[in-house]
Scaffold this motif. Sequence first.
Motif, mmCIF file in Angstrom:
data_model
loop_
_atom_site.group_PDB
_atom_site.id
_atom_site.type_symbol
_atom_site.label_atom_id
_atom_site.label_comp_id
_atom_site.label_asym_id
_atom_site.label_seq_id
_atom_site.Cartn_x
_atom_site.Cartn_y
_atom_site.Cartn_z
ATOM 1 N N LYS A 47 0.835 -1.205 0.000
ATOM 2 C CA LYS A 47 0.000 0.000 0.000
ATOM 3 C C LYS A 47 0.873 1.261 0.000
ATOM 4 O O LYS A 47 1.776 1.397 0.822
ATOM 5 N N SER A 48 0.611 2.153 -0.911
ATOM 6 C CA SER A 48 1.303 3.426 -0.994
ATOM 7 C C SER A 48 2.820 3.288 -1.155
ATOM 8 O O SER A 48 3.582 4.082 -0.648
ATOM 9 N N LEU A 72 12.623 0.164 -3.871
ATOM 10 C CA LEU A 72 11.225 0.016 -3.468
ATOM 11 C C LEU A 72 11.072 0.653 -2.089
ATOM 12 O O LEU A 72 11.713 0.226 -1.133
ATOM 13 N N LEU A 73 10.231 1.661 -2.012
ATOM 14 C CA LEU A 73 10.171 2.486 -0.813
ATOM 15 C C LEU A 73 8.812 2.405 -0.122
ATOM 16 O O LEU A 73 7.813 2.899 -0.645
ATOM 17 N N PRO A 74 8.762 1.790 1.063
ATOM 18 C CA PRO A 74 7.526 1.844 1.845
ATOM 19 C C PRO A 74 7.268 3.291 2.258
ATOM 20 O O PRO A 74 8.180 4.116 2.191
ATOM 21 N N PRO A 75 6.029 3.610 2.691
ATOM 22 C CA PRO A 75 5.770 4.981 3.142
ATOM 23 C C PRO A 75 6.823 5.411 4.151
ATOM 24 O O PRO A 75 7.185 4.638 5.040
ATOM 25 N N VAL A 76 7.317 6.614 3.987
ATOM 26 C CA VAL A 76 8.427 7.055 4.831
ATOM 27 C C VAL A 76 7.910 7.507 6.194
ATOM 28 O O VAL A 76 6.765 7.895 6.340
ATOM 29 N N PHE B 138 2.411 8.442 0.520
ATOM 30 C CA PHE B 138 3.153 9.336 -0.369
ATOM 31 C C PHE B 138 2.193 10.274 -1.072
ATOM 32 O O PHE B 138 1.073 9.887 -1.392
ATOM 33 N N PRO B 139 2.638 11.514 -1.355
ATOM 34 C CA PRO B 139 1.801 12.411 -2.162
ATOM 35 C C PRO B 139 1.529 11.788 -3.533
ATOM 36 O O PRO B 139 2.343 11.024 -4.038
ATOM 37 N N GLU B 141 1.694 12.767 -6.517
ATOM 38 C CA GLU B 141 2.639 12.942 -7.627
ATOM 39 C C GLU B 141 3.828 11.989 -7.522
ATOM 40 O O GLU B 141 4.564 11.797 -8.484
ATOM 41 N N ILE B 142 4.014 11.387 -6.366
ATOM 42 C CA ILE B 142 5.121 10.445 -6.200
ATOM 43 C C ILE B 142 4.678 9.024 -6.542
ATOM 44 O O ILE B 142 5.396 8.280 -7.185
ATOM 45 N N VAL B 143 3.488 8.637 -6.093
ATOM 46 C CA VAL B 143 2.988 7.287 -6.356
ATOM 47 C C VAL B 143 1.978 7.330 -7.491
ATOM 48 O O VAL B 143 0.913 7.916 -7.351
ATOM 49 N N ARG B 144 2.327 6.720 -8.569
ATOM 50 C CA ARG B 144 1.358 6.606 -9.659
ATOM 51 C C ARG B 144 1.327 5.147 -10.087
ATOM 52 O O ARG B 144 1.817 4.766 -11.125
ATOM 53 N N GLY B 145 0.834 4.312 -9.199
ATOM 54 C CA GLY B 145 0.896 2.880 -9.445
ATOM 55 C C GLY B 145 -0.427 2.282 -9.866
ATOM 56 O O GLY B 145 -1.454 2.782 -9.641
#
Lengths: 97, 145
Positions: A47-48, A72-76, B138-139, B141-145
């Motif tokens: 997710k996200s 690959l970056l989980p939500p920070v 994430f905002p 504009e960063i995540v467009r999955g």
Amino acid sequence: MRVRVLYFGVLKELFACPSEDVEVETGCNVGALRKVFHGRMPHTAWKSMAIAVNQEYAGDEVLLHEGDEVALLPPVSGGAPGNVPWKKIILPSPRTV
Amino acid sequence: MQIAIVREVIDAGSITAALKAGADGAVCVFDGIVRDNTRGRRTLYLDYEAYEEMALNQMRNLAEEAIAKFGVRDIAVVHRLGRLYVGESSVLIAVASAHRGAAFEACRWLIDTLKKTVPIWKKEQFEDGAVWADGEPFPEEIVRG
């Protein structure tokens, strides 16, 4: 062609390694790679998720090239602990200090 | 600008002192520290990790953007990694400006944006288990999955 995929946070523990070299087809973009990894991890961790290519956030349309560094970056969650929900991933046992 | 990722104690006093200049009328400091609990569950310590090169670039970009956006004079952003115990500073943001309004606004914007976009994660160790903190999404504009 080959790209290097880096894992961070919870993903590093899920995959039990910090990085892997992954073989992808020429013309592969971020979206295609996202789908590959989507099948490999539990939904909650996905997710996200954001993806960075060579240290820049990259949208699904970005093409991958030989030797790219893909993270690959989980939500920070840097900074001080905020009043945010916590992911319900309970790891097996507390590590002894 | 002072932008850094460190593994030792963040010295808020010296960072803030170094930032000040004659043209400034205000220095606004945000000192993010480790709290002793999350929703009543007692925290022992936090382990911070980062995608370090990217995090530094992002922190630098944010500071430059804040200077342009709020018209402040100078900024320091320092984040610590590794194991941090209750009361220790994980992040320090200091903003120097001719006037306090811009300093407050830039400081608030910097910590809020840092927490959404700079690739740093923390695992919280409780008495009875550990969790990876789920940051804000994430905002778009960063995540467009």
